[in-house]
Design a protein around this motif. Sequence first.
Motif, mmCIF file in Angstrom:
data_model
loop_
_atom_site.group_PDB
_atom_site.id
_atom_site.type_symbol
_atom_site.label_atom_id
_atom_site.label_comp_id
_atom_site.label_asym_id
_atom_site.label_seq_id
_atom_site.Cartn_x
_atom_site.Cartn_y
_atom_site.Cartn_z
ATOM 1 N N ASP A 133 1.239 6.116 -4.349
ATOM 2 C CA ASP A 133 0.680 6.588 -3.066
ATOM 3 C C ASP A 133 1.821 6.900 -2.103
ATOM 4 O O ASP A 133 2.997 6.842 -2.471
ATOM 5 C CB ASP A 133 -0.310 5.558 -2.485
ATOM 6 C CG ASP A 133 0.319 4.191 -2.290
ATOM 7 O OD1 ASP A 133 1.505 4.126 -1.876
ATOM 8 O OD2 ASP A 133 -0.356 3.171 -2.544
ATOM 9 N N GLY A 134 1.474 7.199 -0.866
ATOM 10 C CA GLY A 134 2.484 7.635 0.105
ATOM 11 C C GLY A 134 3.093 6.481 0.895
ATOM 12 O O GLY A 134 3.875 6.692 1.820
ATOM 13 N N SER A 135 2.757 5.232 0.540
ATOM 14 C CA SER A 135 3.317 4.091 1.284
ATOM 15 C C SER A 135 4.724 3.775 0.776
ATOM 16 O O SER A 135 5.213 4.397 -0.174
ATOM 17 C CB SER A 135 2.394 2.875 1.143
ATOM 18 O OG SER A 135 2.454 2.364 -0.175
ATOM 19 N N ALA A 136 5.350 2.756 1.384
ATOM 20 C CA ALA A 136 6.736 2.412 1.026
ATOM 21 C C ALA A 136 6.870 2.195 -0.480
ATOM 22 O O ALA A 136 5.963 1.653 -1.121
ATOM 23 C CB ALA A 136 7.143 1.136 1.764
ATOM 24 N N ASN A 137 7.989 2.615 -1.035
ATOM 25 C CA ASN A 137 8.251 2.506 -2.485
ATOM 26 C C ASN A 137 7.159 3.150 -3.337
ATOM 27 O O ASN A 137 6.914 2.756 -4.481
ATOM 28 C CB ASN A 137 8.439 1.047 -2.914
ATOM 29 C CG ASN A 137 9.551 0.362 -2.157
ATOM 30 O OD1 ASN A 137 10.566 0.974 -1.845
ATOM 31 N ND2 ASN A 137 9.362 -0.904 -1.831
ATOM 32 N N ALA A 138 6.505 4.111 -2.777
ATOM 33 C CA ALA A 138 5.457 4.883 -3.479
ATOM 34 C C ALA A 138 4.321 3.996 -3.990
ATOM 35 O O ALA A 138 3.602 4.357 -4.920
ATOM 36 C CB ALA A 138 6.056 5.675 -4.643
ATOM 37 N N GLY A 139 4.178 2.801 -3.388
ATOM 38 C CA GLY A 139 3.114 1.898 -3.832
ATOM 39 C C GLY A 139 3.408 1.258 -5.177
ATOM 40 O O GLY A 139 2.564 0.588 -5.757
ATOM 41 N N PHE A 140 4.640 1.443 -5.655
ATOM 42 C CA PHE A 140 5.019 0.869 -6.955
ATOM 43 C C PHE A 140 5.275 -0.634 -6.816
ATOM 44 O O PHE A 140 4.909 -1.426 -7.674
ATOM 45 C CB PHE A 140 6.274 1.578 -7.477
ATOM 46 C CG PHE A 140 6.986 0.842 -8.582
ATOM 47 C CD1 PHE A 140 6.456 0.800 -9.862
ATOM 48 C CD2 PHE A 140 8.192 0.169 -8.333
ATOM 49 C CE1 PHE A 140 7.112 0.104 -10.884
ATOM 50 C CE2 PHE A 140 8.849 -0.522 -9.350
ATOM 51 C CZ PHE A 140 8.295 -0.554 -10.622
ATOM 52 N N SER A 141 5.900 -1.012 -5.712
ATOM 53 C CA SER A 141 6.268 -2.417 -5.515
ATOM 54 C C SER A 141 6.461 -2.681 -4.029
ATOM 55 O O SER A 141 6.784 -1.776 -3.261
ATOM 56 C CB SER A 141 7.581 -2.702 -6.260
ATOM 57 O OG SER A 141 8.040 -3.996 -5.950
ATOM 58 N N GLU A 142 6.312 -3.962 -3.670
ATOM 59 C CA GLU A 142 6.608 -4.327 -2.279
ATOM 60 C C GLU A 142 8.101 -4.522 -2.091
ATOM 61 O O GLU A 142 8.618 -4.434 -0.989
ATOM 62 C CB GLU A 142 5.888 -5.629 -1.918
ATOM 63 C CG GLU A 142 4.428 -5.412 -1.608
ATOM 64 C CD GLU A 142 3.583 -6.624 -1.997
ATOM 65 O OE1 GLU A 142 4.108 -7.764 -1.987
ATOM 66 O OE2 GLU A 142 2.403 -6.410 -2.315
ATOM 67 N N ALA A 143 8.779 -4.822 -3.196
ATOM 68 C CA ALA A 143 10.229 -5.038 -3.118
ATOM 69 C C ALA A 143 10.962 -3.745 -3.452
ATOM 70 O O ALA A 143 10.356 -2.766 -3.893
ATOM 71 C CB ALA A 143 10.630 -6.129 -4.093
ATOM 72 N N ARG A 144 12.265 -3.771 -3.259
ATOM 73 C CA ARG A 144 13.073 -2.613 -3.600
ATOM 74 C C ARG A 144 13.044 -2.409 -5.120
ATOM 75 O O ARG A 144 13.394 -3.313 -5.877
ATOM 76 C CB ARG A 144 14.496 -2.884 -3.139
ATOM 77 C CG ARG A 144 15.362 -1.705 -3.313
ATOM 78 C CD ARG A 144 16.689 -1.911 -2.662
ATOM 79 N NE ARG A 144 17.546 -0.854 -3.178
ATOM 80 C CZ ARG A 144 18.837 -0.935 -3.262
ATOM 81 N NH1 ARG A 144 19.450 -2.012 -2.866
ATOM 82 N NH2 ARG A 144 19.533 0.058 -3.744
ATOM 83 N N PRO A 145 12.602 -1.237 -5.576
ATOM 84 C CA PRO A 145 12.479 -1.024 -7.022
ATOM 85 C C PRO A 145 13.833 -1.044 -7.742
ATOM 86 O O PRO A 145 14.855 -0.710 -7.152
ATOM 87 C CB PRO A 145 11.849 0.360 -7.132
ATOM 88 C CG PRO A 145 11.274 0.647 -5.794
ATOM 89 C CD PRO A 145 12.122 -0.078 -4.808
ATOM 90 N N TRP A 146 13.806 -1.391 -9.004
ATOM 91 C CA TRP A 146 15.034 -1.509 -9.809
ATOM 92 C C TRP A 146 15.761 -0.173 -9.944
ATOM 93 O O TRP A 146 16.966 -0.136 -10.177
ATOM 94 C CB TRP A 146 14.716 -2.081 -11.192
ATOM 95 C CG TRP A 146 13.905 -1.149 -12.053
ATOM 96 C CD1 TRP A 146 12.553 -0.950 -11.972
ATOM 97 C CD2 TRP A 146 14.386 -0.288 -13.078
ATOM 98 N NE1 TRP A 146 12.160 -0.010 -12.888
ATOM 99 C CE2 TRP A 146 13.264 0.413 -13.597
ATOM 100 C CE3 TRP A 146 15.634 -0.028 -13.634
ATOM 101 C CZ2 TRP A 146 13.360 1.357 -14.626
ATOM 102 C CZ3 TRP A 146 15.725 0.910 -14.659
ATOM 103 C CH2 TRP A 146 14.609 1.591 -15.144
ATOM 104 N N LEU A 147 15.004 0.932 -9.795
ATOM 105 C CA LEU A 147 15.596 2.268 -9.851
ATOM 106 C C LEU A 147 14.985 3.034 -8.663
ATOM 107 O O LEU A 147 13.803 2.847 -8.368
ATOM 108 C CB LEU A 147 15.202 2.933 -11.172
ATOM 109 C CG LEU A 147 15.954 4.177 -11.614
ATOM 110 C CD1 LEU A 147 17.413 3.844 -11.939
ATOM 111 C CD2 LEU A 147 15.302 4.791 -12.871
ATOM 112 N N PRO A 148 15.773 3.877 -7.990
ATOM 113 C CA PRO A 148 15.226 4.548 -6.807
ATOM 114 C C PRO A 148 13.948 5.351 -7.091
ATOM 115 O O PRO A 148 13.792 5.904 -8.172
ATOM 116 C CB PRO A 148 16.350 5.486 -6.381
ATOM 117 C CG PRO A 148 17.593 4.902 -6.952
ATOM 118 C CD PRO A 148 17.187 4.210 -8.217
#
Length: 545
Positions: A415-430
Amino acid sequence: MKQEKDWYKELVIYQIYPRSFKDGNGDGIGDLKGMTEKLDYLKELGITAVWMSPVYASPNVDNGYDISDYRQIMEESGTMEDWERFRDKAHERGIAVIMDLVLNHSSDLHPWFQESKKSKDNPYSDYYIWRDPAPDGGAPNQWLSVFGGSAWEYVEERGQYYLHFFAKQQPDLNWDNDEAREKIFDIIRFWNDRGVDGYRVDAISYLDKGLDGRADMTEAFGTASCANLEGTHRYIREMAQKTIKPDNLMTVGEVIIRNTRDARDYTGRSREEFDMAIPFVPPVVEIRTWSPERFKKDLEETYECLKEDGWWARFLSNHDKPRQVSLYGDDRRYWKESAKMLGCYLHTLPGTPFVYQGEELGMTNLYLPSIEEYDDIDTKNYYYTMIREGASHEKALSESQIISRDNARTPMQWDGSANAGFSEARPWLPVNPNYTKINAERQMEEEDSVFRFYQKLIALRKENPVMVHGDFRLCCDREGPVIAYTRSLGRETWLAVHNFSGGKVRFDHEKLTGHGEVVISNYEEPETEQGSVTLRPYETLVVRV
Ligand code: NOJ
Ligand code: CA
């Protein structure tokens, strides 16, 4: 799930790269919990099987393709309970579960290797491929590993070299050892007992190394030299007999296919090896050599060769390749048109389609600004090899960006939220910054999105046996950007036409009329006339004729 004969032909298989799919516990890494959360999304897309890249215990030198315990789930992916939950919830939705089997090599941290390297006479000493140094103390032969550098690594303790066709942390298992082979088959049985429906079998063309002189020791790549030797086929058949056939599981082998004979040997029904094959082509080669002309040639050859006695795995993307819309389409000006065209091409070919996560959204390549930001071991090796050979930093980086497997491994754009909604934390790959425009939530709302188009294609396959079982006949010029073919079953004939270019092109076919029945297309009204159609950039069109 209890499976009928030939059930794999009707599947649409969705490949999940677990690290990048969905993070369920907020540590920035995708996992089984996240995958389970997204099963309803997959159900809505319509796919009928999930192949997950490895989730077994692994130090992740090659993101799970280096396994240290085949019977455990890696911590980052979750627990065995999480895996079982995923399996149950997938099965409840009619989605088959396909695991990735990495049996050519293990991790160097696998207990077998830890023992094997200690001495020449321990119980595991022969589980891997050990050789004495050459008279000058160097490697036993010239072979290079797929990831660069020698395919041999010296171990002081044993005073010998071991073979690794991939990273040095991925020692090749010795399939000539009967005991090791039986232990490998036990691993498969372990997963069979847990209700797995099928397997994608990793890098399986080089089990027989031919080191007794049948392989060419002077050739650069051992993987090229010893690919597809008779011993390999014998071991695959033994594996299938003992572990796959009794439960009628589905298998797809990742193999080297150099000619029609190789294709038949791996997937001819009478051979009893695999149901389908994924031919491995290194990204560097694919990028340099692909063309619509080559696609046409391959289509014809592979169709003819397997139509009586085999089956095809169809894919444009996976975790080892750049994104398909960036490679074969136009990820800028004609992004949506070309993403849809490629999808239509994939789903209308004879064979079982494989959809790689994110292609149903038209996800694109992402070029990272420095080599340090890359994770992929292959990309890094590629870059440093170029530098060693004298290339400038700019050149090495720009080439690495294009070939990098990380292009396909950036986090899924939910989705359009932070980290594309993939994770609340900084993802392992950008995350690809285009997630604000290209994401699942948005595309599920839009009527004419790439997602909706894929959904339609998958639904069509379920309703129209011609897409699965129809004959195939190419009906376009061998030159030029148009790929067109018919699929026929009984009285039903479909004509599929795809423009692999950003220009307008005319395509002639006697069966085209101004008012044929359009099955699917990516433009509003096709510009058809009696006997021809003018195709717009990346137009795709399927009509009943
Ligand atoms: C093929 C896999 O698809 C790739 O990701 C991996 O690096 C190699 N085999 C080695 O297992
Ligand atoms: Ca996680």
